[in-house]
Design an enzyme around this catalytic site. Sequence first.
Site, PDB file in Angstrom:
ATOM      1  N   ASP A   1      73.620  34.171  51.166  1.00  0.00           N
ATOM      2  CA  ASP A   1      72.202  34.412  51.381  1.00  0.00           C
ATOM      3  C   ASP A   1      72.049  34.487  52.885  1.00  0.00           C
ATOM      4  O   ASP A   1      72.638  33.692  53.624  1.00  0.00           O
ATOM      5  CB  ASP A   1      71.321  33.314  50.781  1.00  0.00           C
ATOM      6  CG  ASP A   1      69.881  33.794  50.621  1.00  0.00           C
ATOM      7  OD1 ASP A   1      69.684  34.955  50.204  1.00  0.00           O
ATOM      8  OD2 ASP A   1      68.954  33.029  50.913  1.00  0.00           O
TER       9      ASP A   1
ATOM     10  N   ALA B   1      74.874  46.936  48.199  1.00  0.00           N
ATOM     11  CA  ALA B   1      76.080  47.720  48.470  1.00  0.00           C
ATOM     12  C   ALA B   1      76.594  47.520  49.889  1.00  0.00           C
ATOM     13  O   ALA B   1      77.807  47.484  50.123  1.00  0.00           O
ATOM     14  CB  ALA B   1      75.810  49.202  48.209  1.00  0.00           C
ATOM     15  N   GLY B   2      75.682  47.381  50.854  1.00  0.00           N
ATOM     16  CA  GLY B   2      76.102  47.166  52.241  1.00  0.00           C
ATOM     17  C   GLY B   2      76.830  45.855  52.419  1.00  0.00           C
ATOM     18  O   GLY B   2      77.880  45.777  53.063  1.00  0.00           O
ATOM     19  N   LYS B   3      76.286  44.779  51.838  1.00  0.00           N
ATOM     20  CA  LYS B   3      76.945  43.476  51.913  1.00  0.00           C
ATOM     21  C   LYS B   3      78.296  43.518  51.224  1.00  0.00           C
ATOM     22  O   LYS B   3      79.284  42.968  51.729  1.00  0.00           O
ATOM     23  CB  LYS B   3      76.089  42.407  51.228  1.00  0.00           C
ATOM     24  CG  LYS B   3      74.925  41.903  52.023  1.00  0.00           C
ATOM     25  CD  LYS B   3      74.272  40.752  51.270  1.00  0.00           C
ATOM     26  CE  LYS B   3      73.017  40.274  51.965  1.00  0.00           C
ATOM     27  NZ  LYS B   3      72.396  39.151  51.248  1.00  0.00           N
TER      28      LYS B   3
END
Length: 198
Positions: free
Chosen positions: A69, A11-13
């Site tokens: 990534d 969720a942060g990304k």
Amino acid sequence: MKTLVLASHNAGKLAEMREILADLPLQVTSAAELGLGDVEETGLTFVENALLKARAACQATGLPALADDSGLIVDALGGAPGLYSARYAGLPGNAAANNAKLLEAMAGIPDGERGARFYAVIVLLRHAADPQPLICEGRWEGRITHAPRGHHGFGYNPVFLDERHGLTAAEMEPALKNAISHRAIALQQLKRQLAAWH
């Protein structure tokens, strides 16, 4: 307007990437919103793992997919946690445990030897068999603190100090972090390439 799948469940990304891509004429959805499962990250490099995630999202949806990534590379630890940043302490995504293990590994290491960087690679595949993916990368130099500081962000943000600003990533307002982070640098490269994407 093109629809693009962000091949991530973090969720942060997702919040960071959506914020940075907000001014592009794209409809952005996520693997999580589409009910796609996690992809096993079996690559030996960040770019291999990003390609695995993007390809799986393309195959599952038939849409172009963007995957990243990323990880934390600590000089004193020979590059660890590196590829295994999300599961450094054994449990995927347990930031508190990862930070505790990192600080324990760094105990006694003086400030001058605590250099580290966040690294991100972002790939865009137009379709699952795309032979020419867009690949962008970013680095954010800093050092590891002796204790967590701040409450913003996610992951290793509380223990990563940006020495130019004198703040950890977790002490920064999101707007500042989204202007200077490894992911921001990679996404800005990508945005320049996407401007010519048809």
